[in-house]
Design a protein around this motif. Structure first.
Motif, short mmCIF file in Angstrom:
data_model
loop_
_atom_site.label_atom_id
_atom_site.label_comp_id
_atom_site.label_asym_id
_atom_site.label_seq_id
_atom_site.Cartn_x
_atom_site.Cartn_y
_atom_site.Cartn_z
N VAL A 101 -13.55 2.46 1.59
CA VAL A 101 -14.43 1.64 1.66
C VAL A 101 -14.53 0.27 1.35
N ILE A 102 -15.81 -0.29 1.58
CA ILE A 102 -15.48 -2.87 0.77
C ILE A 102 -16.07 -2.25 -0.09
N ASP A 103 -15.46 -2.64 -1.38
CA ASP A 103 -15.94 -2.98 -2.64
C ASP A 103 -17.17 -3.61 -2.64
N GLU A 104 -17.87 -4.10 -3.75
CA GLU A 104 -19.01 -5.15 -4.04
C GLU A 104 -18.22 -6.65 -4.25
N GLN A 105 -17.15 -6.85 -4.25
CA GLN A 105 -15.90 -8.16 -3.97
C GLN A 105 -15.75 -8.01 -2.56
N GLY A 106 -16.10 -7.47 -1.70
CA GLY A 106 -15.50 -7.09 -0.44
C GLY A 106 -14.07 -6.72 -0.35
N GLN A 107 -13.17 -5.79 -1.30
CA GLN A 107 -12.21 -5.63 -1.28
C GLN A 107 -11.93 -4.38 -1.03
N GLY A 108 -10.54 -3.75 -0.43
CA GLY A 108 -11.06 -2.76 0.31
C GLY A 108 -10.70 -2.23 -0.83
N HIS A 109 -11.26 -0.62 -1.32
CA HIS A 109 -11.08 0.11 -2.08
C HIS A 109 -10.62 1.58 -1.61
N ALA A 110 -10.96 2.54 -2.57
CA ALA A 110 -10.17 4.14 -2.18
C ALA A 110 -11.43 5.18 -3.32
N VAL A 111 -11.91 5.86 -2.46
CA VAL A 111 -13.03 6.51 -3.39
C VAL A 111 -12.54 8.09 -3.22
N LEU A 112 -13.14 9.72 -4.07
CA LEU A 112 -13.25 10.48 -3.38
C LEU A 112 -14.69 10.97 -3.08
N ASP A 121 1.02 -1.00 0.31
CA ASP A 121 0.03 -0.19 0.03
C ASP A 121 1.01 1.27 -0.26
N ARG A 122 0.25 1.92 -1.22
CA ARG A 122 1.18 3.37 -1.31
C ARG A 122 0.23 4.21 -1.65
N TRP A 123 0.24 5.27 -1.37
CA TRP A 123 -0.16 6.53 -1.69
C TRP A 123 0.50 7.63 -2.46
N ASP A 124 0.40 8.04 -3.44
CA ASP A 124 1.02 9.02 -4.24
C ASP A 124 0.08 9.71 -5.80
N PHE A 125 0.90 10.43 -6.02
CA PHE A 125 0.53 11.14 -7.44
C PHE A 125 0.55 9.79 -8.58
N PRO A 126 -0.21 10.01 -9.10
CA PRO A 126 0.29 8.87 -10.51
C PRO A 126 1.05 9.19 -12.07
N ASN A 127 1.99 10.10 -11.56
CA ASN A 127 2.86 11.11 -12.98
C ASN A 127 3.18 9.99 -13.61
N ASP A 128 3.18 8.50 -13.64
CA ASP A 128 4.03 8.41 -14.14
C ASP A 128 2.39 7.61 -15.58
N GLY A 129 1.70 8.01 -15.52
CA GLY A 129 0.24 7.22 -15.86
C GLY A 129 -0.54 6.41 -14.98
N LEU A 130 0.41 5.76 -14.42
CA LEU A 130 -0.27 4.73 -13.44
C LEU A 130 -0.45 5.15 -12.54
N GLY A 131 -1.61 4.48 -11.68
CA GLY A 131 -1.89 4.22 -9.94
C GLY A 131 -3.05 3.18 -9.83
N ASP A 132 -3.12 2.75 -8.33
CA ASP A 132 -4.69 2.34 -7.64
C ASP A 132 -4.97 3.36 -7.65
N CYS A 133 -6.48 3.26 -6.48
CA CYS A 133 -7.47 3.66 -6.50
C CYS A 133 -7.68 5.39 -5.50
N GLU A 134 -6.54 4.90 -4.51
CA GLU A 134 -6.30 6.24 -4.26
C GLU A 134 -5.24 7.16 -4.31
N ASP A 135 -4.67 6.44 -5.11
CA ASP A 135 -3.65 7.55 -6.41
C ASP A 135 -4.65 8.48 -6.89
N ILE A 136 -5.33 7.76 -8.20
CA ILE A 136 -6.24 8.06 -8.80
C ILE A 136 -7.43 9.45 -8.51
#
Length: 223
Positions: A158-169, A120-135
């Motif tokens: 949040v916990i998403d529809e698949q029961g996984q951790g997820h980040a939203v704005l 788990d790492r939070w950062d800006f997706p400056n290379d065009g790649l990122g996961d939910c919180e980066d986006i």
């Protein structure tokens, strides 16, 4: 793809696929330039939402968020002079919609494990790649640059529809709390997302607040 989209993707060298080196610091200026003059063409402001989500108490942030704040203190600072809720008019709705759609289209969703080799790492997706919180962090940065209140836009776990951790704005508005998500382009009231809302950044300090009695997800590394 409209003319503004074409210009944005061409200038970012993203047409035909996201590239690792395409999103550097100039991304923000380019995206905002593309937003100018085009927001009025977006979809119509929804008539109503489902109101604000209930805050039930304090909550602890993830370790990755703490480390992000150490590197980007301005992103985590709460300015009490800013409004805690945004007045949701047609112009604001257009800006939210356009930023949400264009960032979703511009960033390739990958896990932190695949991207950085860590859970788990939070950062800006400056290379065009990122996961939910980066986006979502990039969306918030663009929206703040467009003039919206940083205090009224809160990162949420949040916990998403698949029961996984997820980040939203989560955008706190005078019509209720709405959600910008990288899994879908439509901006939805929080009740319509199908997610279990666990916690979000607070509006009065850097402390997070709980949104329910569910156990927090282990990380937010899900795409």
């Amino acid at each position: 793809m409209d003319h503004d989209d074409q210009a944005l993707y061409t200038r970012l060298d993203l047409k035909g696929g996201t590239k690792r080196s395409a999103l550097k610091a100039a991304f923000i200026g380019m995206a905002l330039a593309a937003l100018a003059g085009s927001a009025s063409a977006e979809s119509v402001l929804p008539a109503r939402t489902t109101g604000p989500i209930q805050v039930v108490g304090p909550a602890g942030p993830t370790l990755a968020w703490i480390k992000f704040c150490e590197s980007h203190p301005d992103e985590c600072r709460v300015d009490l002079s800013q409004p805690a809720r945004i007045s949701l008019n047609s112009q604001v709705w257009a800006i939210l919609t356009r930023v949400n759609e264009r960032v979703n289209a511009s960033i390739l969703a990958v896990t932190d494990q695949d991207h950085w080799g860590v859970l788990d790492r939070w950062d800006f997706p400056n290379d065009g790649l990122g996961d939910c919180e980066d986006i979502q962090l990039l969306k918030r940065k663009l929206l703040v640059e467009a003039g919206l209140s940083h205090r009224a836009m809160r990162m949420a776990a949040v916990i998403d529809e698949q029961g996984q951790g997820h980040a939203v704005l989560m955008v706190l508005t005078d019509r209720g709390d709405i959600i910008l998500d990288n899994k879908r382009n439509p901006i939805l009231p929080w009740r319509q997302t199908g997610y279990v809302f666990v916690k979000r950044e607070g509006t009065n300090s850097r402390a997070w607040v709980a949104l329910g009695d569910q156990p927090p997800p282990f990380s937010t590394a899900n795409r």
